[in-house]
Scaffold this motif. Structure first.
Motif, mmCIF file in Angstrom:
data_model
loop_
_atom_site.group_PDB
_atom_site.id
_atom_site.type_symbol
_atom_site.label_atom_id
_atom_site.label_comp_id
_atom_site.label_asym_id
_atom_site.label_seq_id
_atom_site.Cartn_x
_atom_site.Cartn_y
_atom_site.Cartn_z
ATOM 1 N N MET A 1 -14.696 -9.617 2.449
ATOM 2 C CA MET A 1 -13.659 -10.069 3.366
ATOM 3 C C MET A 1 -12.385 -10.448 2.625
ATOM 4 O O MET A 1 -12.420 -10.834 1.458
ATOM 5 C CB MET A 1 -14.142 -11.278 4.166
ATOM 6 C CG MET A 1 -15.271 -10.992 5.131
ATOM 7 S SD MET A 1 -15.619 -12.456 6.123
ATOM 8 C CE MET A 1 -16.037 -13.635 4.834
ATOM 9 N N GLU B 1 -16.024 -3.869 5.751
ATOM 10 C CA GLU B 1 -15.058 -4.865 5.253
ATOM 11 C C GLU B 1 -14.366 -5.510 6.442
ATOM 12 O O GLU B 1 -14.170 -4.868 7.480
ATOM 13 C CB GLU B 1 -14.032 -4.160 4.352
ATOM 14 C CG GLU B 1 -13.077 -5.069 3.617
ATOM 15 C CD GLU B 1 -12.228 -4.317 2.606
ATOM 16 O OE1 GLU B 1 -11.211 -4.890 2.157
ATOM 17 O OE2 GLU B 1 -12.566 -3.161 2.274
ATOM 18 N N LEU B 2 -13.974 -6.779 6.306
ATOM 19 C CA LEU B 2 -13.248 -7.489 7.344
ATOM 20 C C LEU B 2 -12.001 -8.152 6.765
ATOM 21 O O LEU B 2 -11.987 -8.550 5.597
ATOM 22 C CB LEU B 2 -14.110 -8.576 7.994
ATOM 23 C CG LEU B 2 -15.158 -8.177 9.030
ATOM 24 C CD1 LEU B 2 -15.885 -9.431 9.528
ATOM 25 C CD2 LEU B 2 -14.540 -7.427 10.194
#
Length: 255
Positions: A77, A46-47
């Motif tokens: 994201m 995940e970002l």
């Protein structure tokens, strides 16, 4: 996928990737698009992207850059920075981001949280709270990129945003941000003991031990990393990096 999420939390100022210390003295890190490509190769789960000056400067989210990021990224994201209206949140989510992060606008108008949640679901809304300790040791909420001190008590605000429907909280210690000195575990405990929704700890991570403490002692559901994933080590040069999953699991399992 890891049960506890480890989220690179990347700071933007417009089109540039930067890193700050205590929300000040930003240093240029590089191009966000190339950084996303590197994290793709590292199979990051995940970002998170935050345009850290958008609200203070009265700018809208940099939608053209967000579109490029979304076209490159293989992972879920979240984006925050300058989101003031339902329409702006809708555009962020329509671009391909799974979550929208709201800070200043949520503090000024909690009904915005409910409006977005009613349309997209609570899982799409993360409320970011930036906190600094007062001289007497009390936690105070700051908005507008940490420049505006607010009067509402932290626990009161937590109740309001949870009631409004927020799906998650990103809590950042301004005092610890970018310092490599470890998370503020007391702050994390204050948040996790007052809400039932997931909490992402942010600000201060400098080691795997810090990450484990945020989860095992603070009760965080996830941790956000800044300096640790954009620098080689403290006081060293830029290097986009991430951990092997075995390393992270060992941090969580150590008491």
């Amino acid at each position: 996928m890891l049960q506890v999420r480890i989220i690179p939390c990347l700071q933007l100022i417009g089109e540039s990737l930067v890193k700050t210390v205590n929300f000040k003295n930003q240093r240029y890190i590089g191009d966000p698009i190339n950084t996303v490509r590197i994290f793709n190769e590292m199979e990051v789960d995940e970002l998170c992207f935050l345009d850290i000056r958008a609200s203070k400067e009265g700018r809208k989210p940099p939608f053209h850059i967000l579109k490029q990021i979304a076209n490159e990224a293989f992972m879920p994201m979240a984006y925050g920075g300058g989101v003031k209206t339902f329409e702006e949140a809708k555009e962020v989510l329509s671009i391909g981001f799974e979550k929208v992060i709201i800070n200043t606008a949520a503090y000024n108008n909690t009904s915005l949280i409910t409006q977005i949640c009613d349309h997209f679901g609570s899982q799409a809304v993360v409320i970011s709270i930036d906190v600094r300790k007062s001289l007497l040791g009390h936690y105070q909420i700051y908005t507008n990129s940490g420049s505006q001190k607010n009067s509402m008590h932290l626990t009161e605000y937590l109740k309001e945003i949870e009631k409004a429907g927020a799906g998650e909280i990103l809590i950042t210690s301004i005092d610890r941000e970018g310092t490599w000195s470890g998370y503020d575990i007391k702050l994390i405990k204050t948040i996790t003991s007052n809400v039932t929704i997931p909490v992402i700890a942010n600000g201060g991570a400098g080691s795997l031990k810090d990450i484990g403490q945020a989860v095992n002692e603070g009760g965080a559901s996830a941790v956000a990393l800044g300096s640790m994933v954009v620098y080689q080590k403290k006081d060293m040069g830029v290097l986009i990096n991430f951990f092997e999953k075995e390393q992270i699991n060992s941090a969580f399992n150590s008491k």
